[in-house]
Design a protein around this motif. Structure first.
Motif, PDB file in Angstrom:
ATOM      1  N   ALA A  17       0.711  -1.237   0.140  1.00 24.98           N
ATOM      2  CA  ALA A  17       0.016   0.041   0.072  1.00 24.98           C
ATOM      3  C   ALA A  17       0.907   1.394   0.082  1.00 24.98           C
ATOM      4  O   ALA A  17       0.449   2.188  -0.446  1.00 24.98           O
ATOM      5  N   ALA A  18       2.083   1.332   0.607  1.00 27.81           N
ATOM      6  CA  ALA A  18       2.882   2.372   0.497  1.00 27.81           C
ATOM      7  C   ALA A  18       3.447   2.858  -0.886  1.00 27.81           C
ATOM      8  O   ALA A  18       3.504   4.151  -1.296  1.00 27.81           O
TER       9      ALA A  18
ATOM     10  N   ALA B 258       6.665  10.056  16.152  1.00 33.51           N
ATOM     11  CA  ALA B 258       5.378   9.835  14.915  1.00 33.51           C
ATOM     12  C   ALA B 258       6.104   9.054  13.755  1.00 33.51           C
ATOM     13  O   ALA B 258       5.228   8.305  13.161  1.00 33.51           O
ATOM     14  N   TRP B 259       7.266   8.902  13.692  1.00 34.40           N
ATOM     15  CA  TRP B 259       7.780   8.104  12.550  1.00 34.40           C
ATOM     16  C   TRP B 259       7.636   6.687  12.813  1.00 34.40           C
ATOM     17  O   TRP B 259       7.191   5.770  12.077  1.00 34.40           O
ATOM     18  N   LEU B 260       8.038   6.356  14.182  1.00 32.99           N
ATOM     19  CA  LEU B 260       7.782   4.956  14.835  1.00 32.99           C
ATOM     20  C   LEU B 260       6.373   4.671  14.451  1.00 32.99           C
ATOM     21  O   LEU B 260       5.936   3.607  14.244  1.00 32.99           O
ATOM     22  N   LEU B 261       5.424   5.571  14.939  1.00 38.50           N
ATOM     23  CA  LEU B 261       3.766   5.275  14.873  1.00 38.50           C
ATOM     24  C   LEU B 261       3.544   4.882  13.136  1.00 38.50           C
ATOM     25  O   LEU B 261       2.898   3.965  12.984  1.00 38.50           O
TER      26      LEU B 261
ATOM     27  N   VAL C  24       1.852   1.390  11.913  1.00 40.01           N
ATOM     28  CA  VAL C  24       0.771   1.383  10.954  1.00 40.01           C
ATOM     29  C   VAL C  24       1.152   0.449   9.601  1.00 40.01           C
ATOM     30  O   VAL C  24       0.418  -0.307   9.320  1.00 40.01           O
ATOM     31  N   ASN C  25       2.255   0.736   9.068  1.00 39.03           N
ATOM     32  CA  ASN C  25       2.709   0.129   8.045  1.00 39.03           C
ATOM     33  C   ASN C  25       2.978  -1.402   8.346  1.00 39.03           C
ATOM     34  O   ASN C  25       2.216  -2.123   7.248  1.00 39.03           O
TER      35      ASN C  25
ATOM     36  N   ASP D  79       5.611  -8.857  15.809  1.00 37.55           N
ATOM     37  CA  ASP D  79       6.475  -8.613  16.807  1.00 37.55           C
ATOM     38  C   ASP D  79       7.438  -7.440  16.868  1.00 37.55           C
ATOM     39  O   ASP D  79       7.592  -6.694  17.712  1.00 37.55           O
ATOM     40  N   VAL D  80       7.720  -6.872  15.460  1.00 36.06           N
ATOM     41  CA  VAL D  80       8.263  -5.741  15.149  1.00 36.06           C
ATOM     42  C   VAL D  80       7.549  -4.584  15.559  1.00 36.06           C
ATOM     43  O   VAL D  80       8.167  -3.459  16.046  1.00 36.06           O
TER      44      VAL D  80
END
Length: 137
Positions: free
Chosen positions: A56-57, A96-99, A103-104, A113-114
């Protein structure tokens, strides 16, 4: 009843030293790790990063997966530098980047797990943000 071996006046100093150590530890980790992971997006020495990218990305940003990862790498390097220079802002950028990564991974439908690990890292970045107003570089 136990009494503290430290005089009452020393307790705030001990707490302040612990906060300073926590701040330094979190700031160091959230500076070094994003920069190293960002650089690895260009070399793929640690892993093939494209396997973590949801289709989707690349549907939203029509680029080959590896080119998308180059952009990701640059963002991660910038985020790490931001934490080093402006930890209060940089920590929110990293969170925000980790969020976004979480989501990805959830959209990808694997690597839960990641995603859970990255949730823990996001909480750490938010903790750095909470400590940042007290400790300016």
């Amino acid at each position: 009843m136990k009494t503290s071996p430290l005089p009452a006046a020393a307790a705030p100093a001990v707490a302040a030293a612990a906060q300073a150590q926590a701040f330094l530890l979190l700031r160091t980790v959230f500076t070094v790790a994003p920069i190293l992971f960002g650089l690895d997006k260009f070399t793929n020495l640690l892993t093939d990063w494209t396997m973590y990218l949801a289709p989707a990305a690349t549907a939203v940003v029509p680029l080959p997966a590896q080119n998308f990862m180059y952009i990701v790498g640059v963002v991660e390097i910038v985020a790490g530098i931001a934490v080093a220079v402006r930890p209060r802002f940089g920590s929110l950028l990293v969170a925000a980047w980790l969020l976004g990564i979480i989501v990805n991974l959830l959209v990808l439908g694997s690597f839960y797990d990641v995603a859970l690990r990255d949730f823990g890292l996001m909480v750490g970045a938010l903790a750095l943000n909470r400590l940042s107003p007290r400790h300016r570089p």
